[in-house]
Design an enzyme around this catalytic site. Structure first.
Site, PDB file in Angstrom:
ATOM      1  CG  ASP A 192      -0.269   0.036   2.540  1.00 34.64           C
ATOM      2  OD1 ASP A 192       0.799  -0.608   2.684  1.00 34.64           O
ATOM      3  OD2 ASP A 192      -0.778   0.706   3.462  1.00 34.64           O
ATOM      4  CD  GLU A 233       4.357   0.783   6.691  1.00 36.39           C
ATOM      5  OE1 GLU A 233       5.227   1.124   7.491  1.00 36.39           O
ATOM      6  OE2 GLU A 233       3.852   1.572   5.879  1.00 36.39           O
ATOM      7  CG  HIS A 284       4.647   9.571   3.358  1.00 36.98           C
ATOM      8  ND1 HIS A 284       3.996   9.319   4.536  1.00 36.98           N
ATOM      9  CD2 HIS A 284       5.075   8.359   2.925  1.00 36.98           C
ATOM     10  CE1 HIS A 284       4.043   8.013   4.812  1.00 36.98           C
ATOM     11  NE2 HIS A 284       4.702   7.421   3.845  1.00 36.98           N
TER      12      HIS A 284
END
Ligand SMILES: *[C@@H]1O[C@H](CO)[C@@H](O)[C@H](O)[C@H]1NC(C)=O
Ligand SMILES: *[C@@H]1O[C@H](CO)[C@@H](O)[C@H](O)[C@H]1NC(C)=O
Length: 503
Positions: A127, A191, A465
């Site tokens: 993921d 996760e 991110h």
């Protein structure tokens, strides 16, 4: 990794001090095991094209974890089908068992030919965090290649690992390699939102089967490049621990009233004071004898005067160094439990004294502290019984995994780093300041190592991110090569041999 912070440890060490030394290890000495000739990690042009195309297609499947309850399960299911098509040898091998766990996670059990060797585990997660297209040079799920980079969410965190592990195994199988040491491959699907349906279930399954592992290798930890001014050479940081965390809600209840006749103190005021105290009173500096000190000592000789002398004599200079470290907000994360106010809610109407005020604080716990100790400190700092403390969730830091000469997982990583990246001659232990799925596996082994065989510089550090996450095509090939070498290294006869410290 479940947090952009990644392994700041490395960074920290780096940033602040600009330190570095040579601990050039001879690592594991090895002769080849008879009957298992070493297969060179050389790949044909065709294979190299196929491996990068496989990664691009993996990036195009938007396996996003939006929240613990909201995952793109369509994409996760599609990903499960996808790996079957790109890695046929892995799914066909008679000595590899494949299981789907928690609906979308995958567990591979690779049965080695020598049952006397304790198995290990390679981990990664499927993921990814959401990626709004805003600010990206190419759409985040396009997997487009540009200027030698493959772009997209997951190229660094962590589909690179998912694909590289399976790809390396596929390439070994095609070359008829039969592993001696058994190993597991665990690919979690949640996760980024806790790992409770993926990693946790895989761990429970293995515990029920009585499995004990020699070690685990997961993400977090990189080859750090250009993070420390004055330190020209990159160095590898293998994370041997991981910070703990607490999400703590502070709440104050008061009788509601009209704003025309306010009481002396309101719920908001009381709460604000408590939060302010916590911000003004950092948790204690824990610069101690842990991996951080060792990493700094190892890096010492890479620095010029006087940093080299200071780092080599931490017995004398630790107060100075620990003070320096807390001044930088990144290195500060390495020396203490951090306190971050993340939510503050109160009030419904302009003329009503709010009956309830709530604030949420996220603590990241230093490896030498526990949840209980931090809560005790918080209570003393707040020192106001009207402020209720509600723990929303919490877990202790992970135990520090061994990284001495006898630590098989650490030494295998060191050895493989030195052969695949000959330009890197320092391998240091670090602490992951984010969290990974490996925290669900503490019952299976004491050796949990977090390392991605990838160069990380400040720019691509921020892309994890963030926006424009990308990986050089070359770096991905090297990642595959690393796993290809690592699996073979784990099959050699020797136990770790002592290495030379040139301190
Ligand atoms: C979920 O993934 C599928 C592809 O598997 C995609 O078509 C769909 O747009 C994704 N949904 C969201 C909300 O991202
Ligand atoms: C580890 O084992 C103990 C005892 O069997 C169990 O209570 C605990 O839940 C396990 N922890 C994890 C993370 O699996």
């Amino acid at each position: 990794m479940a947090r952009p912070a990644v392994c700041a440890l490395a960074l920290a060490a780096v940033l602040l001090l600009g330190v570095a030394t040579v601990s050039r290890s001879k690592g594991l000495r090895g002769k080849e095991h008879q009957g298992t000739p070493r297969i060179p990690s050389q790949f044909s042009q065709e294979e190299r094209v196929a491996m990068k195309e496989a990664l691009k297609s993996a990036i195009q499947i938007p396996t996003v974890s939006f929240s613990p309850k909201e995952l793109n399960t369509t994409a996760l299911a599609e990903f499960g089908q996808y790996i079957r098509t790109v890695f046929p040898a892995v799914f066909k091998a008679s000595f590899i068992r494949h299981e789907v766990v928690g609906e979308y996670s995958h567990l591979f059990t690779v049965q080695g030919s020598d049952p006397s060797l304790q198995p290990y585990m390679l981990m990664a997660h499927i993921d990814v965090v959401p990626a709004p297209a805003e600010g990206w040079e190419v759409p985040p799920f396009s997997g487009l290649e540009r200027d030698g980079f493959i772009y997209g969410r997951g190229t660094m965190d962590n589909k690179n690992s998912v694909m590289a592990i399976l790809q390396a195994l596929e390439l070994l199988l095609i070359r008829n390699y039969v592993p001696r040491r058994s190993f597991f491959i665990a690919l979690g699907h949640d996760e980024e939102v806790s790992g409770t349906n993926g990693a946790q279930k895989i761990s429970a399954l293995l515990q029920a089967r009585g499995v004990q592992l020699a070690f685990i290798v997961d993400e977090c930890g990189f080859i750090l490049d250009d993070f420390i001014p004055g330190l020209k050479k990159p160095f590898a940081m293998v994370s041997v621990s991981e910070k703990g965390a607490i999400n703590l809600m502070l709440q104050v209840n008061m009788t509601p009233g009209h704003s025309s006749a306010p009481p002396k103190e309101t719920s908001v005021g009381i709460l604000a004071t408590a939060v302010s105290r916590l911000e003004q009173t950092p948790m204690p500096n824990m610069f101690g004898d842990g991996p951080l000190k060792i990493a700094l000592q190892q890096l010492a000789s890479e620095f010029s005067f006087p940093t080299n002398i200071i780092l080599r004599n931490l017995w004398l200079f630790w107060p100075l160094v620990s003070r320096l470290m807390e001044r930088n907000y990144i290195t500060n994360t390495l020396v203490r439990t951090t306190t971050a106010l993340t939510m503050f809610n109160a009030g419904l109407k302009v003329n009503v004294i709010p009956p309830v005020a709530q604030a949420t604080i996220n603590f990241r716990i230093h490896p030498e502290q526990t949840v209980r100790e931090v809560l005790e400190l918080v209570k003393n700092i707040v020192a106001d019984d009207r402020v209720q403390l509600h723990v929303l969730d919490a877990f202790d830091p992970l135990p520090i995994s061994p990284f001495d000469d006898q630590a098989l997982g650490y030494q295998l990583l060191r050895q493989t780093i030195q052969s695949v990246f000959p330009e890197v001659n320092i391998v240091t232990p670090g602490t992951c300041i984010g969290n990974t799925d490996s925290r669900h596996y503490t019952n299976l082994t004491t050796g949990i190592y977090r390392f991605n065989p990838i160069y990380l510089n400040p720019q691509n550090f921020r892309s994890i991110h963030g926006i424009n996450e990308k990986i050089p095509v070359q770096a991905y090939e090297t990642h595959v090569k690393f796993i290809f070498e690592f699996i073979q290294n784990a099959d050699r006869d020797e136990e770790p041999a002592p290495h030379l410290h040139e301190l």
